[in-house]
Write a protein that holds these residues in place. Sequence first.
Motif, PDB file in Angstrom:
ATOM      1  N   SER A 158       0.818  -1.212   0.000  1.00 42.96           N
ATOM      2  CA  SER A 158       0.000   0.000   0.000  1.00 42.96           C
ATOM      3  C   SER A 158       0.856   1.268   0.000  1.00 42.96           C
ATOM      4  O   SER A 158       0.355   2.366   0.198  1.00 42.96           O
ATOM      5  CB  SER A 158      -0.921   0.012   1.228  1.00 42.96           C
ATOM      6  N   PHE A 159       2.156   1.100  -0.255  1.00 44.88           N
ATOM      7  CA  PHE A 159       3.106   2.214  -0.201  1.00 44.88           C
ATOM      8  C   PHE A 159       2.861   3.171  -1.356  1.00 44.88           C
ATOM      9  O   PHE A 159       2.872   2.766  -2.531  1.00 44.88           O
ATOM     10  CB  PHE A 159       4.536   1.664  -0.270  1.00 44.88           C
ATOM     11  N   PRO A 160       2.656   4.481  -1.102  1.00 47.72           N
ATOM     12  CA  PRO A 160       2.279   5.437  -2.150  1.00 47.72           C
ATOM     13  C   PRO A 160       3.465   6.073  -2.876  1.00 47.72           C
ATOM     14  O   PRO A 160       3.597   7.298  -2.930  1.00 47.72           O
ATOM     15  CB  PRO A 160       1.501   6.493  -1.355  1.00 47.72           C
ATOM     16  N   PHE A 161       4.320   5.250  -3.453  1.00 48.31           N
ATOM     17  CA  PHE A 161       5.483   5.774  -4.171  1.00 48.31           C
ATOM     18  C   PHE A 161       6.014   4.699  -5.104  1.00 48.31           C
ATOM     19  O   PHE A 161       5.959   3.512  -4.748  1.00 48.31           O
ATOM     20  CB  PHE A 161       6.582   6.183  -3.178  1.00 48.31           C
ATOM     21  N   ILE A 181       3.952  12.766 -14.739  1.00 48.77           N
ATOM     22  CA  ILE A 181       5.172  13.518 -15.025  1.00 48.77           C
ATOM     23  C   ILE A 181       6.248  12.547 -15.508  1.00 48.77           C
ATOM     24  O   ILE A 181       6.330  11.408 -15.038  1.00 48.77           O
ATOM     25  CB  ILE A 181       5.663  14.337 -13.812  1.00 48.77           C
ATOM     26  N   LYS A 182       7.054  13.030 -16.460  1.00 49.25           N
ATOM     27  CA  LYS A 182       8.083  12.187 -17.058  1.00 49.25           C
ATOM     28  C   LYS A 182       9.388  12.953 -17.178  1.00 49.25           C
ATOM     29  O   LYS A 182       9.385  14.164 -17.379  1.00 49.25           O
ATOM     30  CB  LYS A 182       7.664  11.714 -18.452  1.00 49.25           C
ATOM     31  N   SER A 183      10.481  12.231 -17.061  1.00 46.24           N
ATOM     32  CA  SER A 183      11.801  12.774 -17.295  1.00 46.24           C
ATOM     33  C   SER A 183      12.677  11.635 -17.786  1.00 46.24           C
ATOM     34  O   SER A 183      12.885  10.655 -17.054  1.00 46.24           O
ATOM     35  CB  SER A 183      12.383  13.399 -16.034  1.00 46.24           C
ATOM     36  N   ASP A 184      13.166  11.744 -19.016  1.00 44.56           N
ATOM     37  CA  ASP A 184      13.894  10.641 -19.667  1.00 44.56           C
ATOM     38  C   ASP A 184      12.980   9.417 -19.671  1.00 44.56           C
ATOM     39  O   ASP A 184      11.884   9.476 -20.210  1.00 44.56           O
ATOM     40  CB  ASP A 184      15.204  10.372 -18.939  1.00 44.56           C
ATOM     41  N   GLU A 185      13.393   8.325 -19.056  1.00 52.71           N
ATOM     42  CA  GLU A 185      12.571   7.114 -19.052  1.00 52.71           C
ATOM     43  C   GLU A 185      11.809   6.940 -17.742  1.00 52.71           C
ATOM     44  O   GLU A 185      11.111   5.957 -17.526  1.00 52.71           O
ATOM     45  CB  GLU A 185      13.437   5.876 -19.304  1.00 52.71           C
ATOM     46  N   LYS A 186      11.941   7.909 -16.842  1.00 53.48           N
ATOM     47  CA  LYS A 186      11.279   7.841 -15.533  1.00 53.48           C
ATOM     48  C   LYS A 186       9.882   8.407 -15.648  1.00 53.48           C
ATOM     49  O   LYS A 186       9.652   9.465 -16.224  1.00 53.48           O
ATOM     50  CB  LYS A 186      12.103   8.653 -14.526  1.00 53.48           C
ATOM     51  N   ILE A 187       8.907   7.685 -15.059  1.00 52.29           N
ATOM     52  CA  ILE A 187       7.503   8.099 -15.090  1.00 52.29           C
ATOM     53  C   ILE A 187       6.917   8.013 -13.694  1.00 52.29           C
ATOM     54  O   ILE A 187       7.156   7.041 -12.965  1.00 52.29           O
ATOM     55  CB  ILE A 187       6.674   7.194 -16.036  1.00 52.29           C
ATOM     56  N   ARG A 188       6.139   9.030 -13.323  1.00 51.95           N
ATOM     57  CA  ARG A 188       5.396   8.996 -12.069  1.00 51.95           C
ATOM     58  C   ARG A 188       3.957   9.426 -12.323  1.00 51.95           C
ATOM     59  O   ARG A 188       3.709  10.438 -12.985  1.00 51.95           O
ATOM     60  CB  ARG A 188       6.026   9.914 -11.020  1.00 51.95           C
ATOM     61  N   LYS A 189       3.008   8.638 -11.812  1.00 49.65           N
ATOM     62  CA  LYS A 189       1.583   8.976 -11.908  1.00 49.65           C
ATOM     63  C   LYS A 189       1.133   9.540 -10.577  1.00 49.65           C
ATOM     64  O   LYS A 189       1.138   8.849  -9.575  1.00 49.65           O
ATOM     65  CB  LYS A 189       0.769   7.730 -12.274  1.00 49.65           C
TER      66      LYS A 189
END
Length: 219
Positions: A22-25, A210-218
């Motif tokens: 359930s960790f939000p990251f 949000i995206k930066s290079d190949e990193k993605i965060r929803k």
Amino acid sequence: MIKSKKMLWIALLLFVISTVISFPFPHTSPYGETILSVFNFPIRTVNGLNFIGVFSLILFIASLSFLIRSLKKFHKRAVLVAVILVIVLPQLIVSTYQKTFAAGIDAVYYNVENSNCEFEMVDESTLSGECNFSFENYSSDEVQLTLEFHEDYYSEDDVPMVSLMNNKAPYEVELGGREKKVVKIKTDIDVSNMENHVEGGSASVINIIIKSDEKIRKL
């Protein structure tokens, strides 16, 4: 005080598993949903029931049961501490990590509660949308990212609103080191070919990617 070390270790193991899934990251959604999506397992039922949430709750209750059975006394205190930890610990860990070790978009905090969008028709075929977002870069390095919108649909009758802003996405955002910034995005949307569309209104708690290079965060 400890009646059974075996039960105590089982309680700790179940508690850790419950907390991890359930960790939000790195996304706002629980980490368990990220794992399930990789294997294409369903995350919710057609009625909106969240499998991860239910499974995590079952594990947590089971951990409390083993915790109580492992102790000779102080049962109520132990349960109270466990409940407080499960509420506070995940966000505390995320905040600490972002402010110390995180880099790039992992160090970006998105204040979703202060996000909002306003929509209004400017003529018969054009919908104007304007959104505000509050970001903070916890790292000392500059962060460049792109931003897109996403929203969940729970029935076929749901009408797109926030996702209409993707007509000119991705939007570029630049955050300086340790910078706290309100980002404003405004665009005109051609709705002439849409059968159903909003004609105005507002939305808050905006979901973004949000995206930066190949990193993605929803978020």
